[in-house]
Design a protein around this motif. Structure first.
Motif, PDB file in Angstrom:
ATOM      1  N   HIS A 116      -2.221   2.369   8.546  1.00 56.08           N
ATOM      2  CA  HIS A 116      -2.338   2.610   7.116  1.00 56.08           C
ATOM      3  C   HIS A 116      -3.488   1.832   6.496  1.00 56.08           C
ATOM      4  O   HIS A 116      -4.117   2.292   5.539  1.00 56.08           O
ATOM      5  N   LYS A 150       0.643   4.009  -2.976  1.00 51.46           N
ATOM      6  CA  LYS A 150       0.322   5.399  -2.679  1.00 51.46           C
ATOM      7  C   LYS A 150       1.381   6.342  -3.220  1.00 51.46           C
ATOM      8  O   LYS A 150       1.073   7.419  -3.741  1.00 51.46           O
ATOM      9  N   LYS A 157       0.822  -1.201   0.000  1.00 54.54           N
ATOM     10  CA  LYS A 157       0.000   0.000   0.000  1.00 54.54           C
ATOM     11  C   LYS A 157       0.861   1.257   0.000  1.00 54.54           C
ATOM     12  O   LYS A 157       0.515   2.260  -0.626  1.00 54.54           O
ATOM     13  N   SER A 163      -6.227   3.715   3.918  1.00 57.83           N
ATOM     14  CA  SER A 163      -6.481   3.321   2.531  1.00 57.83           C
ATOM     15  C   SER A 163      -7.974   3.217   2.233  1.00 57.83           C
ATOM     16  O   SER A 163      -8.363   3.102   1.072  1.00 57.83           O
TER      17      SER A 163
END
Length: 207
Positions: A52, A11, A7, A56
């Motif tokens: 995180h 990002k 992720k 997301s």
């Protein structure tokens, strides 16, 4: 590669790919007739550290507005989910494209923060509300364990048939601990979920 790093890379690499125009090379093959976008939450920027995995699933009101403006600039048709079939039939021989906004779960922030943005641009959107939210049966355990992991430097607890002992003094270790704890809790039966969480929270609060 762990989910955190996947992720993280997604990002941070997405803006680079967009800047280089790589996405334009694939549009003729993968863009289709339109986009159905799925969101969960729209909330203001967090003033504290977050796991995180949750970030997301969230966008800010400003980001949502940027997304709407992105499609407006490209002259997409903003339609509701109910209009999709008739829109496809009507535009079968055109080059027009559509965009549909949907939300899963039915968090309160969909009304507080998302709705004002959609109302500003007269944009339809669909919310899929899980039954346990309005019936107040939902246990939002993923946010409960996020708080526990962020507040503690070590997570150690024995559930009825499994246990966890994870150091989480650094942010990355907190991400790992959250992922491990989440994996354990998703295996619980709905019947014993509340009891398992109550025991865990009581233990962590009294440490």
């Amino acid at each position: 590669m762990g989910k955190y790093y996947q992720k993280f890379l997604t990002k941070n690499l997405s803006p680079v790919i967009k800047f280089l125009g790589v996405d334009n090379l694939t549009k003729p093959f993968y863009s289709g007739r339109g986009q159905i976008l799925m969101f969960h939450r729209v909330i203001p920027p967090a003033s504290r550290n977050r796991i995180h995995n949750h970030l997301s699933l969230e966008v800010t009101p400003d980001h949502l507005e940027e997304i709407i403006l992105y499609f407006r600039k490209r002259e997409y048709d903003f339609i509701s989910l109910e209009m999709l079939s008739s829109w496809l039939e009507k535009n079968s021989s055109t080059n027009r494209k559509f965009v549909i906004f949907t939300f899963d779960d039915g968090y309160k922030d969909n009304l507080l923060y998302a709705y004002p943005v959609f109302r500003k641009y007269n944009t339809p959107f669909t919310v899929y509300v899980t039954n346990s939210f309005p019936e107040k049966h939902a246990i939002l355990w993923w946010y409960i364990i996020e708080d526990m992991v962020l507040k503690n430097n070590n997570i150690s607890y024995s559930f009825s048939d499994c246990s966890i002992n994870a150091e989480c003094a650094t942010y990355i270790k907190k991400e790992t601990a959250f992922s491990s704890l989440r994996g354990l809790i998703t295996k619980f039966n709905e019947e014993n979920l509340e009891n398992e969480l109550t025991g865990f929270l009581t233990s962590m609060v009294t440490v």
